[in-house]
Scaffold this active site. Structure first.
Site, PDB file in Angstrom:
ATOM      1  N   ASP A  93      46.725  39.525  39.623  1.00 45.98           N
ATOM      2  CA  ASP A  93      47.205  40.233  40.819  1.00 45.98           C
ATOM      3  C   ASP A  93      46.392  41.500  41.046  1.00 45.98           C
ATOM      4  OD1 ASP A  93      48.828  40.522  43.012  1.00 45.98           O
ATOM      5  OD2 ASP A  93      50.465  41.471  41.918  1.00 45.98           O
ATOM      6  N   HIS A  96      39.000  39.312  46.691  1.00 45.45           N
ATOM      7  CA  HIS A  96      39.136  37.997  46.051  1.00 45.45           C
ATOM      8  C   HIS A  96      37.801  37.551  45.445  1.00 45.45           C
ATOM      9  CE1 HIS A  96      43.167  37.791  47.453  1.00 45.45           C
ATOM     10  NE2 HIS A  96      42.875  37.617  48.717  1.00 45.45           N
ATOM     11  N   LEU A 145      38.003  25.073  25.296  1.00 46.85           N
ATOM     12  CA  LEU A 145      39.134  25.665  26.041  1.00 46.85           C
ATOM     13  C   LEU A 145      39.609  24.724  27.153  1.00 46.85           C
ATOM     14  CD1 LEU A 145      40.691  28.441  26.757  1.00 46.85           C
ATOM     15  CD2 LEU A 145      38.954  28.654  28.533  1.00 46.85           C
TER      16      LEU A 145
HETATM   17  C1  IPE Z   1      51.408  36.129  42.477  1.00 48.30           C
HETATM   18  O1  IPE Z   1      50.929  37.219  43.156  1.00 48.30           O
HETATM   19  C2  IPE Z   1      50.607  34.920  42.849  1.00 48.30           C
HETATM   20  C3  IPE Z   1      49.251  34.881  42.337  1.00 48.30           C
HETATM   21  C4  IPE Z   1      48.710  35.754  41.520  1.00 48.30           C
HETATM   22  C5  IPE Z   1      48.472  33.751  42.767  1.00 48.30           C
HETATM   23  P1  IPE Z   1      51.522  37.666  44.554  1.00 48.30           P
HETATM   24  O2  IPE Z   1      50.741  38.881  44.942  1.00 48.30           O
HETATM   25  O3  IPE Z   1      51.508  36.546  45.517  1.00 48.30           O
HETATM   26  O4  IPE Z   1      53.032  38.013  44.186  1.00 48.30           O
HETATM   27  P2  IPE Z   1      54.018  39.064  44.808  1.00 48.30           P
HETATM   28  O5  IPE Z   1      54.032  38.818  46.290  1.00 48.30           O
HETATM   29  O6  IPE Z   1      53.480  40.410  44.482  1.00 48.30           O
HETATM   30  O7  IPE Z   1      55.346  38.800  44.143  1.00 48.30           O
HETATM   31  C1  IPE Z   2      46.039  38.270  43.746  1.00 44.18           C
HETATM   32  O1  IPE Z   2      45.737  39.429  44.443  1.00 44.18           O
HETATM   33  C2  IPE Z   2      45.324  37.060  44.302  1.00 44.18           C
HETATM   34  C3  IPE Z   2      46.188  36.097  44.983  1.00 44.18           C
HETATM   35  C4  IPE Z   2      47.482  36.156  45.084  1.00 44.18           C
HETATM   36  C5  IPE Z   2      45.515  34.964  45.579  1.00 44.18           C
HETATM   37  P1  IPE Z   2      46.551  39.845  45.733  1.00 44.18           P
HETATM   38  O2  IPE Z   2      45.853  39.275  46.934  1.00 44.18           O
HETATM   39  O3  IPE Z   2      47.982  39.473  45.625  1.00 44.18           O
HETATM   40  O4  IPE Z   2      46.372  41.404  45.712  1.00 44.18           O
HETATM   41  P2  IPE Z   2      47.454  42.529  46.054  1.00 44.18           P
HETATM   42  O5  IPE Z   2      48.673  42.218  45.264  1.00 44.18           O
HETATM   43  O6  IPE Z   2      47.696  42.450  47.522  1.00 44.18           O
HETATM   44  O7  IPE Z   2      46.808  43.800  45.635  1.00 44.18           O
HETATM   45 MG    MG Z   3      49.630  40.461  44.925  1.00 42.45          MG
END
Ligand code: IPE
Ligand code: IPE
Ligand code: MG
Length: 255
Positions: free
Chosen positions: A25, A42, A136
């Protein structure tokens, strides 16, 4: 033991968790803080994936599950969703040679049928071509949700019951585990979440019953080998009990 490892890495590799699961995240916040687009965040996150996959293998981790796209991430703007799907296909084609070289076997969990055709094709190809590797096991969670996974398992069991192949009293925890996407994969020992949120966001709800949790404020694009090693060292300090009144080494790493 590999003499190219640093002392910390050698310590981490001396008693690694068998299965590490990661909620990757913080790509968006990393990008926003730098005035970049979320999509650039990303892309930077994909670099961390490459580094963590390599490091996990070198440090003796056997299974690495990465939460890459949740069933709820479709609610994001179309541009971001399309970019993530394209990034997945690009990542797989770019990384395949490296995965092969390091003996990595790729698997996927989640409702894979719901992914766009190109992403599915890229994924299916690499899964098939790495199926014989013995290093792995890298498990990508895509269009994944813990509740949908459990729902699908319940549906499969109900179907078997309706066909007379199963009696209600035969249903036990092992049978449920065997009907999840993660069938045959040991439960995670360590669950890492980057960027500080103290929540599970619908990840591996059944499988993490006794996983050790490690939450770091570091954003995923900055979570690299050194941070991963710190997480493994922190894991070594944990006393796993599995419900016993004191640590019970005999049950460490149980399925
Ligand atoms: C969880 O992250 C999903 C992934 C890392 C793919 P999100 O950013 O989607 O989760 P929330 O919205 O903070 O709960
Ligand atoms: C995690 O990073 C990647 C995915 C959920 C695909 P986020 O896109 O959720 O990044 P934040 O949480 O908005 O910083
Ligand atoms: Mg997120």
């Amino acid at each position: 033991m590999d003499s190219t490892l640093t002392p910390d890495e050698r310590r981490a590799a001396s008693h690694p968790p068998r299965h590490v699961a990661i909620i990757m995240d913080g790509n968006g916040r990393w990008a926003a803080e730098r005035g970049f687009s979320r999509i650039r965040g990303h892309r930077a996150g994909a670099e961390s994936i490459r580094e963590i996959v390599r490091s996990a293998g070198e440090l003796g981790v056997r299974y690495l599950t990465l939460y890459a796209f949740s069933v709820d991430n479709w609610k994001r703007p179309t541009r971001e969703v399309s970019a993530l799907m394209r990034l997945l296909a690009t990542f797989l084609s770019r990384e395949e040679a490296g995965l092969q070289k390091n003996g990595v076997r790729l698997r996927a969990i989640g409702r894979i049928d719901g992914l766009p055709r190109e992403a599915r094709a890229a994924l299916g190809g690499v899964i098939a071509r790495t199926a014989g590797n013995t290093g792995l096991t890298l498990i990508l969670a895509l269009n994944y949700g813990g509740r949908s996974e459990i729902t699908d398992a319940v549906r499969a069991l109900c179907l078997k019951s309706a066909r007379g192949e199963l009696r209600a009293e035969d249903v036990d925890e092992e049978m449920i585990s065997a009907h999840l996407n993660t069938a045959g994969i040991p439960d995670p020992d360590l669950l890492i979440r980057t960027s500080g949120e103290m929540r599970l966001s619908n990840f591996l709800l059944w499988q993490i019953s006794y996983a050790e949790l490690y939450v770091t404020p570091v954003y995923w694009p900055e979570f690299r080998r050194a941070e991963f090693v710190q997480a493994l060292l922190d894991y070594q300090t944990r006393e796993r009990r599995f419900g016993c009144s004191s640590a019970n080494p005999a049950r460490q790493g149980r399925q």
